[in-house]
Write an enzyme that holds these catalytic residues in place. Structure first.
Site, PDB file in Angstrom:
ATOM      1  N   ILE A   1       0.897  -1.346   0.024  1.00  0.00           N
ATOM      2  CA  ILE A   1       0.038   0.002  -0.140  1.00  0.00           C
ATOM      3  C   ILE A   1       0.844   1.275  -0.032  1.00  0.00           C
ATOM      4  O   ILE A   1       0.321   2.176  -0.450  1.00  0.00           O
ATOM      5  CB  ILE A   1      -1.024  -0.124   1.227  1.00  0.00           C
ATOM      6  CG1 ILE A   1      -1.998   1.071   1.012  1.00  0.00           C
ATOM      7  CG2 ILE A   1      -0.428   0.130   2.701  1.00  0.00           C
ATOM      8  CD1 ILE A   1      -3.115   1.170   1.972  1.00  0.00           C
TER       9      ILE A   1
ATOM     10  N   SER B   1      12.402   1.623   6.539  1.00  0.00           N
ATOM     11  CA  SER B   1      12.026   0.125   6.535  1.00  0.00           C
ATOM     12  C   SER B   1      12.937  -0.511   7.681  1.00  0.00           C
ATOM     13  O   SER B   1      14.419  -0.072   7.883  1.00  0.00           O
ATOM     14  CB  SER B   1      12.453  -0.488   5.285  1.00  0.00           C
ATOM     15  OG  SER B   1      12.290  -2.022   5.500  1.00  0.00           O
TER      16      SER B   1
ATOM     17  N   TYR C   1      12.425   3.322  11.851  1.00  0.00           N
ATOM     18  CA  TYR C   1      11.386   4.028  12.035  1.00  0.00           C
ATOM     19  C   TYR C   1      11.588   5.346  12.798  1.00  0.00           C
ATOM     20  O   TYR C   1      11.530   6.548  12.381  1.00  0.00           O
ATOM     21  CB  TYR C   1      10.146   3.472  12.549  1.00  0.00           C
ATOM     22  CG  TYR C   1       9.730   2.160  11.931  1.00  0.00           C
ATOM     23  CD1 TYR C   1       9.555   2.053  10.543  1.00  0.00           C
ATOM     24  CD2 TYR C   1       8.880   1.493  12.435  1.00  0.00           C
ATOM     25  CE1 TYR C   1       9.525   0.973   9.700  1.00  0.00           C
ATOM     26  CE2 TYR C   1       8.404   0.144  11.668  1.00  0.00           C
ATOM     27  CZ  TYR C   1       8.801   0.011  10.346  1.00  0.00           C
ATOM     28  OH  TYR C   1       8.047  -0.993   9.538  1.00  0.00           O
TER      29      TYR C   1
ATOM     30  N   LYS D   1      -6.586   3.731   7.401  1.00  0.00           N
ATOM     31  CA  LYS D   1      -7.689   3.255   8.157  1.00  0.00           C
ATOM     32  C   LYS D   1      -7.373   1.640   8.157  1.00  0.00           C
ATOM     33  O   LYS D   1      -6.726   0.994   7.542  1.00  0.00           O
ATOM     34  CB  LYS D   1      -8.907   3.287   7.340  1.00  0.00           C
ATOM     35  CG  LYS D   1      -8.950   2.746   5.774  1.00  0.00           C
ATOM     36  CD  LYS D   1      -9.072   1.218   5.997  1.00  0.00           C
ATOM     37  CE  LYS D   1      -8.505   0.504   4.753  1.00  0.00           C
ATOM     38  NZ  LYS D   1      -8.321  -0.743   4.851  1.00  0.00           N
TER      39      LYS D   1
ATOM     40  N   ASP E   1     -10.884  -3.935   7.828  1.00  0.00           N
ATOM     41  CA  ASP E   1     -10.435  -3.775   6.658  1.00  0.00           C
ATOM     42  C   ASP E   1     -11.341  -2.945   5.639  1.00  0.00           C
ATOM     43  O   ASP E   1     -11.752  -1.831   5.585  1.00  0.00           O
ATOM     44  CB  ASP E   1      -9.692  -4.634   5.820  1.00  0.00           C
ATOM     45  CG  ASP E   1      -8.836  -4.448   4.711  1.00  0.00           C
ATOM     46  OD1 ASP E   1      -9.537  -4.254   3.709  1.00  0.00           O
ATOM     47  OD2 ASP E   1      -7.483  -4.278   4.649  1.00  0.00           O
TER      48      ASP E   1
END
Length: 340
Positions: free
Chosen positions: A19, A40, A62, A101, A181
């Site tokens: 995504i 990553s 991160y 979301k 989802d």
């Protein structure tokens, strides 16, 4: 960040998931938003991702991305179970956050995230690309002007087939399942059309071998008397459709993220109560929802919340409360009243 009016918003992406790749591709043409870096935990994977997606930099953690003073905001597409932790950490590091979301695993996490945003003086918003699309903006306009009278009944559904047990959407420990989802889309659309939070829900589910819900169907009762039926599924052919029926007409929408992918960007409306009245088809512009959403996010940071086309913090809390109640009802078989 005071110079944001004269340059693009510099986004950093947490993780190199599919995504994230789609998001980066979607915003690539923007003149006011740029993906400046990706983080990553697998340095090699991050470097490949950055090279393939045309991202200037990759970092190996991160934490390093959040500490980067050249990053204005974070896009968080991590697994659902990591949304709250890393969004809060980004906010505490002074970054605005666009989080995929569902905003978090439950409403307790959602409220903690918004509390962190308020304390940091930064914006946190939930990513629903369809809400930034002209298709949905036109829907909101029609509802606001009373084109179908008072809304009485809503049906919203979203289904898409997934069967590989290794797919993250089918892994319960990271927040898998159709409800969080696809169901978050159906619920968010129902609440958008109703303009209020449900008072109670009753739901049923079909469960998969990994323990996640493969299909969910729920009835929502709203304080105003509106009734809604929402459904989600990982066991059906792709479908994404909503019907909003009022006392003076109805509207149909596919509430797509990226029309015309998945179907044309249209709304069908009947303005009247009898069969003899023709159905009007309203054509709107299409486009990539990630692009529209990211540019709306930038405008909000620069000019204020009125420029944001997506869910408000209060609406995101209501979505999370509703998802929690549906999950409890599906597991218990009982009707669940929504708590404050």
């Amino acid at each position: 960040m005071n110079d944001l009016a004269s340059r693009p918003l510099r986004l950093g992406i947490l993780g190199a998931a599919n995504i994230a790749r789609a998001f980066t591709s979607g915003v690539a043409t923007s003149k006011i938003v740029s993906v400046a870096a990706v983080a990553s935990r697998d340095a090699g994977k991050g470097e490949v991702f950055a090279r393939e997606c045309g991202i200037p930099r990759s970092v190996g953690s991160y934490e390093a991305l959040l500490a980067d003073p050249d990053i204005d905001a974070i896009y968080n597409p991590l697994p659902n179970s990591l949304h709250a932790e890393w969004s809060i950490r980004a906010l505490e590091a002074g970054k605005h956050v666009l989080c995929e979301k569902p905003l978090a695993m439950n409403v307790g996490e959602v409220r903690a995230m918004f509390a962190a945003a308020a304390k940091a003086g930064r914006h946190l918003v939930e990513a629903y690309p369809y809400r930034a699309q002209p298709q949905t903006l036109k829907l909101r306009e029609l509802l606001a002007e009373g084109a179908i009278g008072k809304v009485r009944l809503i049906r919203s559904s979203f289904g898409v087939a997934f069967s590989d047990p290794a797919n993250i959407r089918l892994i319960p420990d990271v927040g898998g399942g159709s409800l969080l989802d696809a169901g978050s889309y159906a619920v968010s659309l129902a609440l958008l059309a109703a303009g209020e939070r449900p008072a109670r829900v009753h739901a049923m589910a079909a469960w998969g071998e990994t323990g996640v819900d493969l299909s969910v169907a729920a009835t929502l009762t709203f304080p105003s008397g509106i009734l809604a039926q929402v459904s989600s599924s990982f066991a059906t052919a792709f479908h994404r459709h909503a019907l909003i029926a009022g006392d003076a007409g109805w509207i149909e929408t596919t509430y797509l993220n990226h029309p015309p992918m998945g179907g044309p960007p249209i709304l069908n409306i009947r303005r009247g109560t009898t069969l003899g009245i023709p159905v009007e088809t309203i054509e709107v512009a299409g486009g990539n929802g990630f692009l529209a959403e990211a540019e709306s996010f930038r405008d909000m940071i620069l000019e204020g919340p009125s420029r944001w086309t997506g869910a408000t913090p209060e609406q995101s809390v209501d979505i999370a409360l509703t998802l929690d109640a549906i999950a409890r009802s599906a597991r218990s078989g009982a009707t669940v009243d929504l708590a404050d």
